[in-house]
Design a protein around this motif. Structure first.
Motif, PDB file in Angstrom:
ATOM      1  N   ASN A  59       0.830  -1.209   0.000  1.00  0.00           N
ATOM      2  CA  ASN A  59       0.000   0.000   0.000  1.00  0.00           C
ATOM      3  C   ASN A  59       0.863   1.256   0.000  1.00  0.00           C
ATOM      4  O   ASN A  59       0.558   2.224  -0.707  1.00  0.00           O
ATOM      5  CB  ASN A  59      -0.922   0.014   1.224  1.00  0.00           C
ATOM      6  CG  ASN A  59      -1.981  -1.062   1.175  1.00  0.00           C
ATOM      7  OD1 ASN A  59      -2.257  -1.649   0.139  1.00  0.00           O
ATOM      8  ND2 ASN A  59      -2.570  -1.337   2.327  1.00  0.00           N
ATOM      9  N   THR A  60       1.938   1.244   0.774  1.00  0.00           N
ATOM     10  CA  THR A  60       2.831   2.403   0.851  1.00  0.00           C
ATOM     11  C   THR A  60       3.534   2.627  -0.484  1.00  0.00           C
ATOM     12  O   THR A  60       3.609   3.767  -0.979  1.00  0.00           O
ATOM     13  CB  THR A  60       3.863   2.209   1.983  1.00  0.00           C
ATOM     14  OG1 THR A  60       3.154   2.012   3.213  1.00  0.00           O
ATOM     15  CG2 THR A  60       4.778   3.403   2.101  1.00  0.00           C
ATOM     16  N   ILE A  61       4.027   1.558  -1.087  1.00  0.00           N
ATOM     17  CA  ILE A  61       4.693   1.666  -2.394  1.00  0.00           C
ATOM     18  C   ILE A  61       3.708   2.161  -3.449  1.00  0.00           C
ATOM     19  O   ILE A  61       4.035   3.023  -4.275  1.00  0.00           O
ATOM     20  CB  ILE A  61       5.315   0.311  -2.800  1.00  0.00           C
ATOM     21  CG1 ILE A  61       6.472  -0.030  -1.860  1.00  0.00           C
ATOM     22  CG2 ILE A  61       5.768   0.325  -4.258  1.00  0.00           C
ATOM     23  CD1 ILE A  61       6.970  -1.459  -1.997  1.00  0.00           C
ATOM     24  N   ALA A  62       2.480   1.638  -3.430  1.00  0.00           N
ATOM     25  CA  ALA A  62       1.460   2.062  -4.391  1.00  0.00           C
ATOM     26  C   ALA A  62       1.128   3.550  -4.225  1.00  0.00           C
ATOM     27  O   ALA A  62       0.969   4.270  -5.218  1.00  0.00           O
ATOM     28  CB  ALA A  62       0.197   1.215  -4.237  1.00  0.00           C
ATOM     29  N   LEU A  63       1.054   4.016  -2.985  1.00  0.00           N
ATOM     30  CA  LEU A  63       0.766   5.428  -2.741  1.00  0.00           C
ATOM     31  C   LEU A  63       1.892   6.321  -3.267  1.00  0.00           C
ATOM     32  O   LEU A  63       1.635   7.366  -3.879  1.00  0.00           O
ATOM     33  CB  LEU A  63       0.546   5.664  -1.242  1.00  0.00           C
ATOM     34  CG  LEU A  63       0.027   7.025  -0.812  1.00  0.00           C
ATOM     35  CD1 LEU A  63      -1.257   7.388  -1.544  1.00  0.00           C
ATOM     36  CD2 LEU A  63      -0.196   7.041   0.689  1.00  0.00           C
ATOM     37  N   LEU A  64       3.139   5.902  -3.065  1.00  0.00           N
ATOM     38  CA  LEU A  64       4.268   6.654  -3.614  1.00  0.00           C
ATOM     39  C   LEU A  64       4.203   6.687  -5.142  1.00  0.00           C
ATOM     40  O   LEU A  64       4.433   7.730  -5.770  1.00  0.00           O
ATOM     41  CB  LEU A  64       5.588   6.050  -3.155  1.00  0.00           C
ATOM     42  CG  LEU A  64       5.907   6.197  -1.665  1.00  0.00           C
ATOM     43  CD1 LEU A  64       7.110   5.332  -1.291  1.00  0.00           C
ATOM     44  CD2 LEU A  64       6.151   7.653  -1.313  1.00  0.00           C
ATOM     45  N   ASN A  72       1.757  14.598  -8.068  1.00  0.00           N
ATOM     46  CA  ASN A  72       1.282  15.257  -6.854  1.00  0.00           C
ATOM     47  C   ASN A  72       2.282  15.010  -5.734  1.00  0.00           C
ATOM     48  O   ASN A  72       2.312  13.923  -5.145  1.00  0.00           O
ATOM     49  CB  ASN A  72      -0.094  14.726  -6.469  1.00  0.00           C
ATOM     50  CG  ASN A  72      -0.707  15.502  -5.333  1.00  0.00           C
ATOM     51  OD1 ASN A  72      -0.007  16.108  -4.527  1.00  0.00           O
ATOM     52  ND2 ASN A  72      -2.028  15.465  -5.266  1.00  0.00           N
ATOM     53  N   PRO A  73       3.114  16.000  -5.418  1.00  0.00           N
ATOM     54  CA  PRO A  73       4.152  15.797  -4.405  1.00  0.00           C
ATOM     55  C   PRO A  73       3.602  15.553  -2.999  1.00  0.00           C
ATOM     56  O   PRO A  73       4.313  15.053  -2.136  1.00  0.00           O
ATOM     57  CB  PRO A  73       4.972  17.091  -4.459  1.00  0.00           C
ATOM     58  CG  PRO A  73       4.066  18.101  -5.060  1.00  0.00           C
ATOM     59  CD  PRO A  73       3.144  17.352  -5.983  1.00  0.00           C
ATOM     60  N   TRP A  74       2.337  15.871  -2.754  1.00  0.00           N
ATOM     61  CA  TRP A  74       1.754  15.650  -1.431  1.00  0.00           C
ATOM     62  C   TRP A  74       1.619  14.168  -1.100  1.00  0.00           C
ATOM     63  O   TRP A  74       1.444  13.803   0.071  1.00  0.00           O
ATOM     64  CB  TRP A  74       0.404  16.347  -1.318  1.00  0.00           C
ATOM     65  CG  TRP A  74       0.572  17.825  -1.182  1.00  0.00           C
ATOM     66  CD1 TRP A  74       0.364  18.767  -2.146  1.00  0.00           C
ATOM     67  CD2 TRP A  74       1.027  18.520  -0.026  1.00  0.00           C
ATOM     68  NE1 TRP A  74       0.661  20.016  -1.658  1.00  0.00           N
ATOM     69  CE2 TRP A  74       1.071  19.887  -0.353  1.00  0.00           C
ATOM     70  CE3 TRP A  74       1.416  18.127   1.252  1.00  0.00           C
ATOM     71  CZ2 TRP A  74       1.478  20.858   0.548  1.00  0.00           C
ATOM     72  CZ3 TRP A  74       1.807  19.095   2.156  1.00  0.00           C
ATOM     73  CH2 TRP A  74       1.836  20.439   1.792  1.00  0.00           C
ATOM     74  N   PHE A  75       1.672  13.311  -2.103  1.00  0.00           N
ATOM     75  CA  PHE A  75       1.567  11.874  -1.850  1.00  0.00           C
ATOM     76  C   PHE A  75       2.780  11.347  -1.074  1.00  0.00           C
ATOM     77  O   PHE A  75       2.658  10.369  -0.348  1.00  0.00           O
ATOM     78  CB  PHE A  75       1.430  11.097  -3.166  1.00  0.00           C
ATOM     79  CG  PHE A  75       0.028  11.053  -3.700  1.00  0.00           C
ATOM     80  CD1 PHE A  75      -0.660   9.854  -3.766  1.00  0.00           C
ATOM     81  CD2 PHE A  75      -0.603  12.203  -4.144  1.00  0.00           C
ATOM     82  CE1 PHE A  75      -1.953   9.799  -4.272  1.00  0.00           C
ATOM     83  CE2 PHE A  75      -1.891  12.163  -4.647  1.00  0.00           C
ATOM     84  CZ  PHE A  75      -2.569  10.962  -4.704  1.00  0.00           C
ATOM     85  N   LEU A  76       3.939  11.986  -1.241  1.00  0.00           N
ATOM     86  CA  LEU A  76       5.143  11.532  -0.532  1.00  0.00           C
ATOM     87  C   LEU A  76       4.976  11.676   0.975  1.00  0.00           C
ATOM     88  O   LEU A  76       5.090  10.679   1.712  1.00  0.00           O
ATOM     89  CB  LEU A  76       6.389  12.257  -1.032  1.00  0.00           C
ATOM     90  CG  LEU A  76       7.684  11.909  -0.296  1.00  0.00           C
ATOM     91  CD1 LEU A  76       8.023  10.434  -0.433  1.00  0.00           C
ATOM     92  CD2 LEU A  76       8.828  12.755  -0.803  1.00  0.00           C
ATOM     93  N   PRO A  77       4.682  12.867   1.501  1.00  0.00           N
ATOM     94  CA  PRO A  77       4.476  12.930   2.950  1.00  0.00           C
ATOM     95  C   PRO A  77       3.249  12.139   3.395  1.00  0.00           C
ATOM     96  O   PRO A  77       3.234  11.580   4.496  1.00  0.00           O
ATOM     97  CB  PRO A  77       4.322  14.431   3.246  1.00  0.00           C
ATOM     98  CG  PRO A  77       4.045  15.072   1.943  1.00  0.00           C
ATOM     99  CD  PRO A  77       4.624  14.187   0.880  1.00  0.00           C
TER     100      PRO A  77
END
Length: 134
Positions: A59-64, A72-77
């Protein structure tokens, strides 16, 4: 920008693929997949040989990856905060339950497999047999 989106698509696909692989492995072991229900088996094979939490990792890798795909740089934080929250709110609680349910087997598994990613050389030498402790 196109390279970043391509990299994001690869990460997104890898994360979703890891999720599906982990769920399929749990299904083969007849392990409960719902996090709010008691564990029925300790799965230590497939993606669980590399991570004690491959679904959360996926899930974390998919979100990145989604952040890169949608530029969308907000996905990183968001991914970092979500991973931290999942660890505090779900993983730590699940680990207490698994320790009580599986005892020494759980302790050995924790000793050779990282919470998020990585495994010992000893585990790598053991091969690919299906392991589902009940």
């Amino acid at each position: 920008m196109a390279v970043l989106r391509l990299l994001g698509a690869v990460l997104l696909a890898a994360g979703l693929g890891l999720d599906v692989w982990a769920m399929a492995t749990m299904t083969r072991c007849r392990a409960n997949i719902l996090p709010h229900r008691a564990a029925t088996a300790l799965v230590t094979t497939g993606p669980f040989a590399w991570s004690r939490n491959p679904i959360y990792l996926g899930n974390t890798i998919a979100l990145l990856g989604a952040g890169a795909v949608f530029a969308n740089p907000w996905f990183l934080p968001a991914a970092v905060i979500a991973a931290f929250a999942v660890q505090r709110l779900a993983i730590l609680r699940e680990e207490v339950h698994l320790a009580m349910q599986f005892g020494v087997v759980w302790d050995r598994y924790c000793g050779r497999t990282a919470r998020w990613s990585g495994r010992s050389a000893d585990r790598a030498r053991r091969g690919r047999r299906l392991v589902c402790d009940k």
